[in-house]
Enzyme design. Structure first.
Site, PDB file in Angstrom:
ATOM      1  N   ASP A 179      60.101  63.772  25.137  1.00 16.45           N
ATOM      2  CA  ASP A 179      61.298  64.606  25.096  1.00 16.45           C
ATOM      3  C   ASP A 179      60.940  65.995  24.573  1.00 16.45           C
ATOM      4  OD1 ASP A 179      62.914  62.585  26.034  1.00 16.45           O
ATOM      5  OD2 ASP A 179      63.556  61.928  24.046  1.00 16.45           O
ATOM      6  N   ASP A 201      69.558  61.374  18.963  1.00 16.48           N
ATOM      7  CA  ASP A 201      68.615  62.178  18.193  1.00 16.48           C
ATOM      8  C   ASP A 201      69.308  63.435  17.684  1.00 16.48           C
ATOM      9  OD1 ASP A 201      68.623  64.130  20.246  1.00 16.48           O
ATOM     10  OD2 ASP A 201      66.894  63.221  21.240  1.00 16.48           O
TER      11      ASP A 201
END
Length: 294
Positions: free
Chosen positions: A40, A82
């Site tokens: 990511d 997140d």
């Protein structure tokens, strides 16, 4: 001659894995560039990149285990699981280090994970993140993954509900989902606050180079010196050398008679060129995947 080999990049934060590959295509003047294991944008660390003919090894590298150092923030739930997402809920944190340590146990070994909505997993032909960006949520099937090691490290700020984990896991594991699920188990929620991959495809941070250093070397015309040979990835297999006639048969797609125990081998020509990953069975050597230049 076209560039061929493996480059282990220490991916910088805020870059996508494909951003890195796009930059390297320009640096090496080579369209055939792929990576093993998406990171990511918020994550940093080991991103194995395969250049030229070496891209044929990506399918093997993508199957490997990966290791991460993850920072988890308790007491917060976000839509992406997140710190980059929108905060959906905050909760008081009553768990301390002892409780966090105890909560890790059920997540070791083979577990089931429901892929997050903000992921590239496809449902009904649509990527989940495309649906999530439209405000849609669909049912996702839980998938088995394996957590080979999960331990609580020193670091973080326990007073603020922040802890650091080491995770060794199978491919397809979402560390942010692991953090989210751990938060659910603790009853306070949690989100991934930081992530650094320390190992992928058998390569660690000790083999990694910074993207900026690669680009600087490219400007000097020296980038190819940073490439590892593709057979470096297959170093765990024994080597086998064929003669000139054998090399010719390999290059023509044929099998070769060879002596040795049944098994998988790195196969070389008499001049030392890496030809293929091969399988020897009952004295017959056959190609698993070829890597010679055509």
């Amino acid at each position: 001659m076209a560039a061929n080999g493996i480059l282990v990049i220490d991916k910088p934060s805020e870059w996508t894995s494909m951003d890195v590959c796009a930059k390297l295509r320009g640096a090496f003047h080579e369209k055939r560039i792929g990576h093993a294991g998406t990171l990511d944008p918020m994550a940093t660390g080991v991103l194995p990149v395969f250049v030229g003919r070496a891209t044929r090894a990506v399918e093997f590298a993508s199957e490997s285990n990966k290791e991460y150092i993850a920072d988890i923030k308790l007491g917060v739930i976000t839509n992406t699981q997140d710190r980059t997402g929108t905060v959906l809920e905050t909760r008081p944190v009553t768990a301390g280090r002892t409780e966090v340590e105890a909560a890790l146990a059920p997540f070791r070994g083979e577990i089931l994970q429901v892929p997050p909505m903000y992921s590239a997993v496809k449902v009904g032909g649509k990527k989940l993140y495309e649906l999530a960006r439209k405000g849609k949520e669909v049912e996702r099937r839980a998938r088995p993954v394996t957590i080979h090691a999960l331990e609580l490290l020193e670091g973080g700020d326990p007073e603020a509900g922040e802890y650091r984990l080491r995770v060794l896991c199978s491919k397809g594991t979402y560390i942010r989902t692991l953090c989210h699920d751990l938060g659910q188990a603790l009853g306070c929620g949690a989100a991934l606050a930081g992530l650094r991959r320390t190992q992928a495809a058998g390569f660690g941070l000790d083999r990694a180079v910074r993207l900026e250093d690669v680009l600087a070397a490219a400007d000097r015309g020296e980038a190819e010196r940073l490439l590892l040979p593709v057979d470096a990835y297959f170093g765990g297999y024994p080597a086998l050398t064929v003669d000139e006639a054998g090399e010719k048969r390999v290059r023509n797609g044929g099998s070769v008679r060879a002596a040795g125990r049944d098994g998988t081998y790195r196969v070389y020509g008499p001049g030392g060129a890496f030809l293929m990953l091969g399988r020897l069975e009952r004295g017959t050597l056959k190609t698993i995947k070829s890597f010679y230049e055509v």
